[in-house]
Design a protein around this motif. Sequence first.
Motif, PDB file in Angstrom:
ATOM      1  N   ALA A  11     -29.474  34.601 -18.511  1.00 20.35           N
ATOM      2  CA  ALA A  11     -29.067  35.338 -17.319  1.00 20.35           C
ATOM      3  C   ALA A  11     -29.788  34.851 -16.058  1.00 20.35           C
ATOM      4  O   ALA A  11     -29.491  35.326 -14.959  1.00 20.35           O
ATOM      5  CB  ALA A  11     -29.338  36.823 -17.514  1.00 20.35           C
ATOM      6  N   GLU A  60     -29.341  44.093 -13.786  1.00 17.00           N
ATOM      7  CA  GLU A  60     -27.957  43.899 -13.340  1.00 17.00           C
ATOM      8  C   GLU A  60     -27.447  42.517 -13.767  1.00 17.00           C
ATOM      9  O   GLU A  60     -26.314  42.367 -14.243  1.00 17.00           O
ATOM     10  CB  GLU A  60     -27.864  44.036 -11.823  1.00 17.00           C
ATOM     11  N   LYS A  61     -28.291  41.503 -13.606  1.00 16.83           N
ATOM     12  CA  LYS A  61     -27.909  40.142 -13.980  1.00 16.83           C
ATOM     13  C   LYS A  61     -27.742  40.018 -15.489  1.00 16.83           C
ATOM     14  O   LYS A  61     -26.833  39.336 -15.981  1.00 16.83           O
ATOM     15  CB  LYS A  61     -28.965  39.155 -13.478  1.00 16.83           C
ATOM     16  N   ALA A  74     -24.420  41.504 -16.447  1.00 13.32           N
ATOM     17  CA  ALA A  74     -23.298  40.636 -16.082  1.00 13.32           C
ATOM     18  C   ALA A  74     -23.197  39.417 -16.996  1.00 13.32           C
ATOM     19  O   ALA A  74     -22.108  38.909 -17.263  1.00 13.32           O
ATOM     20  CB  ALA A  74     -23.449  40.188 -14.632  1.00 13.32           C
ATOM     21  N   ALA A  75     -24.347  38.958 -17.497  1.00 14.03           N
ATOM     22  CA  ALA A  75     -24.373  37.746 -18.315  1.00 14.03           C
ATOM     23  C   ALA A  75     -23.868  37.969 -19.733  1.00 14.03           C
ATOM     24  O   ALA A  75     -23.332  37.055 -20.366  1.00 14.03           O
ATOM     25  CB  ALA A  75     -25.785  37.171 -18.345  1.00 14.03           C
ATOM     26  N   ALA A 112     -32.697  44.612 -10.358  1.00  9.59           N
ATOM     27  CA  ALA A 112     -31.837  43.458 -10.063  1.00  9.59           C
ATOM     28  C   ALA A 112     -31.699  42.557 -11.286  1.00  9.59           C
ATOM     29  O   ALA A 112     -30.612  42.036 -11.585  1.00  9.59           O
ATOM     30  CB  ALA A 112     -32.413  42.667  -8.888  1.00  9.59           C
ATOM     31  N   GLY A 113     -32.790  42.380 -12.016  1.00 13.08           N
ATOM     32  CA  GLY A 113     -32.750  41.573 -13.232  1.00 13.08           C
ATOM     33  C   GLY A 113     -31.884  42.200 -14.306  1.00 13.08           C
ATOM     34  O   GLY A 113     -31.137  41.497 -15.014  1.00 13.08           O
ATOM     35  N   VAL A 165     -32.997  35.249 -15.410  1.00 18.73           N
ATOM     36  CA  VAL A 165     -33.920  36.305 -14.990  1.00 18.73           C
ATOM     37  C   VAL A 165     -35.356  35.929 -15.341  1.00 18.73           C
ATOM     38  O   VAL A 165     -35.630  35.447 -16.444  1.00 18.73           O
ATOM     39  CB  VAL A 165     -33.563  37.651 -15.661  1.00 18.73           C
TER      40      VAL A 165
END
Length: 429
Positions: free
Chosen positions: A164, A180-181, A184-185, A177-178, A166
């Motif tokens: 991701a 969230e990534k 999404a990944a 924020a991490g 991160v």
Amino acid sequence: MKRKLIAAVSVAGMMVGVAACGSSDDKGSSEPKAGGEKTLTVWVMDGSAPDAWMAEVNKEFEAKHEGVKVKVEKQQWNGIQEKVTTALSENSPPDVLELGNTQTAGYAVTGGLADLTADKDKLGAAAWNKGMLSSAEMDGKLYSAPWYAANRVVIYDKKAYAKAGVTPPKTRDEWIAGLEKLKAADAKTQPIYLPGQSWYVLAGFVWDEGGDLAVKDGDKWKGTLGTAEAASAMDFYKKLQSFSTAPKDKDEASPQQSTDVVPKGGVASWIGLGWEAGGAIDAIKKAGGEADFGYFPIPGKTADKPGSVFFGGSNLAIAERSANKDLAKEWLALAAGKEQMTKYSAAVEGALLPNQDDAQFKPAAGSFAEAMAAAAPAGKITPVTAGWANVETLPNPIKEYMTKVLKGEDAKKAGEAADKEITERINKQ
């Protein structure tokens, strides 16, 4: 703390009313009685101290006190509170005994433990970690010496984080924020596994906001979950929990996250203790896989300070009825002093935090121990009062408060309801 401690040391394993009827006038002596040998009895919990370390402490002590022998008796956490309660009410209790740091106040308030306030300099209290020291004191008096502690950190799957893009965060905002990534990944993997009732984690967030779980109000205590600080902490917890499919009405042990959840896969990160990291690694290995974990302190609100964490650990106390108080104090000063605590930290390879920062074993880069030590300056404990044990008794009102908020109830309303229960319980002795 009620768990065997030195397990999975290679990963940095963790983690854990007295009816004292009067006191003894015999202050003990550093000299044995004529014609016989004097015995100093020490109770420690099974798994708390490496045998070689304890043997060295006792050898050094006995060399300074001819005719004195130290007898170490290992105890089990299961049933220990009842056993200690009984021992401290008898005329021949153990001289020195290990107590869980959240249990110490309960034994002190009834007079079962010796007051060590006048011995602080001799014991080296000025060097002790302030977060650990708070568990050894009550109403301005010292009743034990902090021995060791451990705290939670974030444990993450390096492959999931790399996929991701991160990196370990330094702040809460970076943490979110991490996540969230990560979401999404890989839609099939939880960015974080966080049960709804991990209340020790919530406590850290409350402390970060400047609040507490309960505070002294005159000569009584009162719950403080109905405050703005607690609501803000719970709001952040709710954000984290939204990235997890963990149950909102269970804690980290139901099911056990380290052995029943993480080894099955689909978890990018979780918050746990050293023994849990070790348990997960072993479980994954038994299943034919290989864990590849990284570790970082729970992030704080700003990058200059990690998030607050609960210190689980043990203290060493002296029984008020000990017939060998002076000897016991000398043994305690030796065992809890910088030289022996440095050796202790090395013996457990940084698995546990020693009672003073200068005694910390230098952990391996990237290890659980390194992350745990980095978070240590922000360590705290639950309110120091004998009544706190009543708060933790099931059904725990803090856990119920968390579940209510996670399921949509107003934080202030849920907090005020919890405060009524906390206040009633905490003021019971």
